[in-house]
Scaffold this motif. Structure first.
Motif, PDB file in Angstrom:
ATOM      1  N   PHE A  94     -42.303  29.307  26.210  1.00  0.00           N
ATOM      2  CA  PHE A  94     -41.526  28.251  26.864  1.00  0.00           C
ATOM      3  C   PHE A  94     -42.379  27.025  27.184  1.00  0.00           C
ATOM      4  CE2 PHE A  94     -39.620  25.937  30.316  1.00  0.00           C
ATOM      5  CZ  PHE A  94     -38.283  25.935  30.007  1.00  0.00           C
ATOM      6  N   THR A  95     -43.388  27.210  28.055  1.00  0.00           N
ATOM      7  CA  THR A  95     -44.106  26.031  28.553  1.00  0.00           C
ATOM      8  C   THR A  95     -44.929  25.370  27.466  1.00  0.00           C
ATOM      9  OG1 THR A  95     -44.288  27.245  30.636  1.00  0.00           O
ATOM     10  CG2 THR A  95     -45.518  25.199  30.450  1.00  0.00           C
ATOM     11  N   LEU A  96     -45.599  26.163  26.649  1.00  0.00           N
ATOM     12  CA  LEU A  96     -46.426  25.578  25.585  1.00  0.00           C
ATOM     13  C   LEU A  96     -45.589  24.770  24.595  1.00  0.00           C
ATOM     14  CD1 LEU A  96     -49.346  25.403  24.651  1.00  0.00           C
ATOM     15  CD2 LEU A  96     -48.955  27.433  23.247  1.00  0.00           C
ATOM     16  N   PRO A  97     -44.463  25.294  24.074  1.00  0.00           N
ATOM     17  CA  PRO A  97     -43.629  24.436  23.209  1.00  0.00           C
ATOM     18  C   PRO A  97     -43.073  23.207  23.932  1.00  0.00           C
ATOM     19  CG  PRO A  97     -43.044  26.742  22.930  1.00  0.00           C
ATOM     20  CD  PRO A  97     -43.961  26.678  24.106  1.00  0.00           C
ATOM     21  N   ALA A  98     -42.711  23.351  25.207  1.00  0.00           N
ATOM     22  CA  ALA A  98     -42.180  22.206  25.941  1.00  0.00           C
ATOM     23  C   ALA A  98     -43.222  21.102  26.071  1.00  0.00           C
ATOM     24  CB  ALA A  98     -41.703  22.650  27.320  1.00  0.00           C
TER      25      ALA A  98
END
Length: 318
Positions: A94-98
């Protein structure tokens, strides 16, 4: 003519090119591991604080006589491992792609807005998948996905905005988490002492227990007659009988046993009980739970004959 005039005026030194600033390690291009610094810590922190709040407010919910707050503490080491695994998966999925999408959207301007757009873009497919798999409204699914990702994305944006590394973020998140845990512990102490909004089992007349009761999706059945007759259908036995065929079916009698109030301002005393006497069946008193509108009867088998703590059988009034 002086010596200085003979050699002419001294040349004025020209300023050289400005040194190229080196970005902090947390923002160097191509370092994917630094795109979401501290996001995993923020995710773990919010789970730990949520668990602490759940335990602190345990008295506001019905534990059906099992004391799940104390039992939950015994599972804490295993739960902590799951929390660490969940934090890493959330960081990775979630956070890394965002944050990667946020970096692709432009320069350093409007970094917070770009992080929000990246998080929304990642939330949408997860919310759609959850809505399709579990048949829940898309809006509710999106709110859950975005809600769990709000603090991790905020932590990642803060780390990049301040050029902070993992150690600095660990110190900040650890301090905030410690304060939140202290507040949760203090709030739990106050709730326990004052019994504010504490759960209390309903006090009903005997006539409210007359009728049909069912549990486990209809697998358990109990009929209580006005004349004191009782008929059980497939009720689980107590004392280590946990096999699929170990059940109680038959007829007998039942007796309603109201309990006295404690007389205190914050606690009404023990629950009302229903005692079943059926030949061949072995279990203790059934206690009252639920609410006045939706009463329940439950029985706790504290010796289920296997791991996992006590077994609770719950019946609902039809």
């Amino acid at each position: 003519m002086g010596t200085s005039e003979a050699y002419g005026p001294k040349p004025v030194p020209q300023p050289g090119p400005d040194p190229v600033p080196q970005p902090a390690p947390a923002v160097r291009a191509g370092r994917w591991s630094h795109l979401a610094t501290g996001a995993d810590l923020a995710f773990m922190a919010q789970l730990v604080v949520a668990g602490a709040v759940f335990l602190a407010t345990a008295g506001m919910r019905d534990d059906h006589g099992t004391g799940f707050a104390g039992g939950a503490l015994s599972y804490a080491p295993r739960v902590l491992l799951l929390v660490v695994l969940a934090a890493y998966l959330h960081w990775l999925l979630f956070t890394l792609p965002a944050m990667a999408l946020a970096r692709l959207l432009g320069t350093a301007r409007w970094a917070a807005a770009r992080a929000a757009v990246g998080a929304a873009a990642v939330s949408a497919p997860y919310a759609w998948g959850a809505a399709a798999l579990w048949d829940v409204p898309f809006g509710r699914s999106a709110a859950w996905v975005a809600g769990t990702g709000l603090l991790p994305v905020t932590a990642a944006w803060y780390a990049r905005h301040r050029f902070l590394g993992w150690g600095a973020m660990a110190a900040r998140i650890g301090a905030v988490t410690g304060i939140a845990l202290l507040l949760a512990a203090f709030g739990g102490f106050l709730l326990e002492r004052t019994r504010w909004h504490a759960y209390e089992a309903p006090r009903l007349d005997r006539s409210r227990y007359v009728g049909e009761w069912t549990g486990a999706g209809g697998a358990y059945r109990l009929r209580l007659g006005e004349d004191g007759a009782a008929e059980a259908g497939n009720l689980p036995l107590a004392g280590g009988h946990i096999g699929v065929w170990d059940s109680c079916s038959g007829t007998g009698t039942w007796r309603f046993e109201p309990q006295r109030d404690s007389g205190g301002p914050f606690h009404r005393g023990p629950r009302d009980r229903v005692t079943l006497t059926i030949e061949g069946c072995r279990f203790g008193d059934w206690e009252v739970a639920g609410t006045a509108d939706r009463p329940e009867l439950f029985y706790v088998d504290r010796d289920p004959g296997g791991p996992g703590g006590p077994d609770v059988t719950i019946l609902h009034r039809l």
